[in-house]
Design a protein around this motif. Structure first.
Motif, mmCIF file in Angstrom:
data_model
loop_
_atom_site.group_PDB
_atom_site.id
_atom_site.type_symbol
_atom_site.label_atom_id
_atom_site.label_comp_id
_atom_site.label_asym_id
_atom_site.label_seq_id
_atom_site.Cartn_x
_atom_site.Cartn_y
_atom_site.Cartn_z
ATOM 1 N N ALA A 88 0.704 -1.268 -0.063
ATOM 2 C CA ALA A 88 0.053 -0.274 0.042
ATOM 3 C C ALA A 88 1.274 1.103 0.084
ATOM 4 N N LYS A 128 -7.125 6.022 4.638
ATOM 5 C CA LYS A 128 -8.311 5.278 4.508
ATOM 6 C C LYS A 128 -8.594 5.545 3.151
ATOM 7 N N SER A 129 -8.362 6.294 2.826
ATOM 8 C CA SER A 129 -7.999 6.684 0.769
ATOM 9 C C SER A 129 -6.539 5.036 0.129
ATOM 10 N N VAL A 168 -5.941 2.689 1.693
ATOM 11 C CA VAL A 168 -5.940 1.407 2.094
ATOM 12 C C VAL A 168 -7.335 1.065 1.544
ATOM 13 N N ARG A 169 -8.311 2.094 0.167
ATOM 14 C CA ARG A 169 -8.909 1.946 -0.919
ATOM 15 C C ARG A 169 -8.564 1.893 -1.744
ATOM 16 N N ALA A 170 -8.483 2.185 -2.200
ATOM 17 C CA ALA A 170 -6.796 2.497 -3.228
ATOM 18 C C ALA A 170 -6.119 1.232 -3.714
ATOM 19 N N GLU A 184 -6.522 -1.858 -2.070
ATOM 20 C CA GLU A 184 -7.879 -3.242 -2.191
ATOM 21 C C GLU A 184 -8.069 -3.149 -3.662
ATOM 22 N N ASP A 185 -8.792 -2.157 -4.151
ATOM 23 C CA ASP A 185 -8.896 -1.884 -5.582
ATOM 24 C C ASP A 185 -8.161 -2.407 -6.221
ATOM 25 N N ASN A 219 -3.982 -5.739 5.415
ATOM 26 C CA ASN A 219 -5.782 -5.594 5.422
ATOM 27 C C ASN A 219 -6.098 -5.645 8.053
ATOM 28 N N GLN A 245 -6.314 -1.699 9.559
ATOM 29 C CA GLN A 245 -8.060 -2.117 10.058
ATOM 30 C C GLN A 245 -7.615 -1.830 11.339
#
Length: 421
Positions: free
Chosen positions: A46, A121-122, A124-126, A128-129, A138, A142
């Motif tokens: 990440a 958080k952004s 982590v979303r990137a 994950e995507d 993860n 979290q």
């Protein structure tokens, strides 16, 4: 499983160097793909990239720190040896501690500032995507969010924090006697500009304008503040109209040049212009700072302002660190349990498989008895009795078969497994 963090921030690297390693959100996915394929083992990964830091978080069966450094150096077109002088490397528990401190605002230029949590958080979303976020990272992130929430709710770490936006307003107030008489221009329409506009709007300036590459997004933000929207292409010809300019875009090159500012100062007949460049890389050419009647501040220049009042929050830092210590210990215990060398994971897998087989057998038997017309009460009772017998059979066998020397130890183990809630 090894976890490591490689990063550079406002404490270790100057602004222009940090600018070489800034990643816009739409660059994260291809960057992560290149990062993972540059390693001999494709690690979980990440990337957290903000105006104050760029950090790479990785997890793999074994650490590959040198590969990570080499990849980051290539990404910023900087020799690896030169980059090494401005980076920090943290592994395992230290990496977890760092992530928890970052999420909690303890590692920020503004102690306790909340924006970094949203940025993490952004990131982590990137990841994950992009398919780069595995089970270990993860869990790390979290848990960092949970720790940050506890720090925020249990301590005064964020009380009276001065954000970059608030610091910009404070500096403008030192230059202009009445902020209600100035014209303010915001360049960009992202989160930081929205925050800055909110702070300036509270001072009721004479006018607010927003210049953005796409008018639609600029209009959406302008609607909140009753602001005018202008095209970014019109900025050079209209720059002289504004007393204060705050810029923060994702451009990789400066969008406000020295020549444009020189012409604006001349048209203003040397009335001062207050400028804040919150972007990394820079939006405003650094040479602008040398002009008379121009007061240009970067994110690093705001450090002394945002540090004001931090002494009042230092008492909360120890409490926050204690919360983080507990979080780190819990995370490392989780990682340790999943170390194949300790034999825990295979046992857990076997237990789950055995329990699933018992469940399936019991359900199948219950369905057969229901089909034969037995009452639901009798079927449920038989199902429960069968499952209970299967779960206790092994423990009973161990107790009955234990020798005199081991019987007490076996009994204590059984109590821990079955008799404690």
């Amino acid at each position: 499983m090894a976890v490591w963090t490689l990063g550079l921030n406002h404490n270790t690297a100057p602004l222009d160097l940090r600018g070489r390693f800034a990643f816009a959100l739409d660059q994260i996915a291809p960057a992560l793909q290149g990062l993972r394929h540059s390693h001999t083992r494709h690690p979980e990964a990440a990337i957290l990239s903000t105006c104050n830091r760029t950090e790479v978080y990785c997890a793999s069966e074994a650490p590959q720190v040198d590969h990570t450094l080499d990849w980051l150096a290539r990404a910023g077109d900087v020799p690896a040896d030169a980059l090494r002088q401005h980076t920090y490397v943290l592994e395992d528990g230290l990496a977890a501690r760092h992530a928890f401190r970052v999420a909690s605002g303890l590692d920020s230029m503004v102690l306790g500032e909340p924006q970094i949590l949203g940025q993490m958080k952004s990131a982590v979303r990137a990841a994950e995507d992009a398919g780069a976020l595995g089970q270990t990272l993860n869990q790390l992130f979290q848990r960092s969010f949970a720790v940050a929430k506890q720090v925020r709710s249990s301590t005064e770490i964020g009380a009276h924090s001065i954000s970059m936006a608030a610091a910009a307003v404070r500096l403008a107030g030192q230059l202009f006697e009445d902020l209600g008489k100035i014209r303010v221009l915001f360049v960009g329409a992202g989160e930081m500009i929205e925050l800055a506009a909110t702070h300036f709007a509270a001072k009721n300036p004479r006018s607010i304008s927003i210049a953005n590459r796409t008018l639609e997004r600029g209009e959406h933000l302008a609607g909140r503040f009753g602001a005018e929207v202008m095209r970014l292409a019109d900025l050079p010809e209209r720059l002289h109209e504004f007393d204060a300019v705050v810029s923060c875009t994702a451009s990789q090159l400066p969008i406000i040049g020295l020549g444009a500012v020189e012409r604006a100062v001349k048209k203003r007949r040397h009335r001062p212009i207050f400028m804040v460049d919150l972007a990394v890389p820079r939006d405003i050419e650094p040479e602008v700072k040398g002009l008379e009647d121009v007061f240009l501040y970067t994110v690093d220049d705001l450090a002394s302002v945002v540090e004001a009042g931090q002494a009042n929050r230092q008492a909360a830092v120890a409490q926050a660190e204690a919360i983080i210590d507990a979080g780190v210990q819990s995370f490392m215990h989780w990682v340790d349990q999943r170390n194949p060398a300790h034999g825990v994971v295979p046992v857990i897998q076997e237990l789950n498989a055995q329990a699933e087989q018992w469940r399936a057998d019991a359900v199948a038997q219950a369905q057969r008895r229901m089909a034969r017309g037995e009452s639901p009460e009798a079927v449920i009772e038989a199902l429960a009795r069968a499952l209970t017998h299967k779960m206790l059979h092994g423990a009973m066998a161990e107790l009955n078969g234990a020798s005199a020397e081991t019987r007490a130890q076996v009994a204590e183990s059984v109590r821990k497994l079955f008799l404690r809630a």
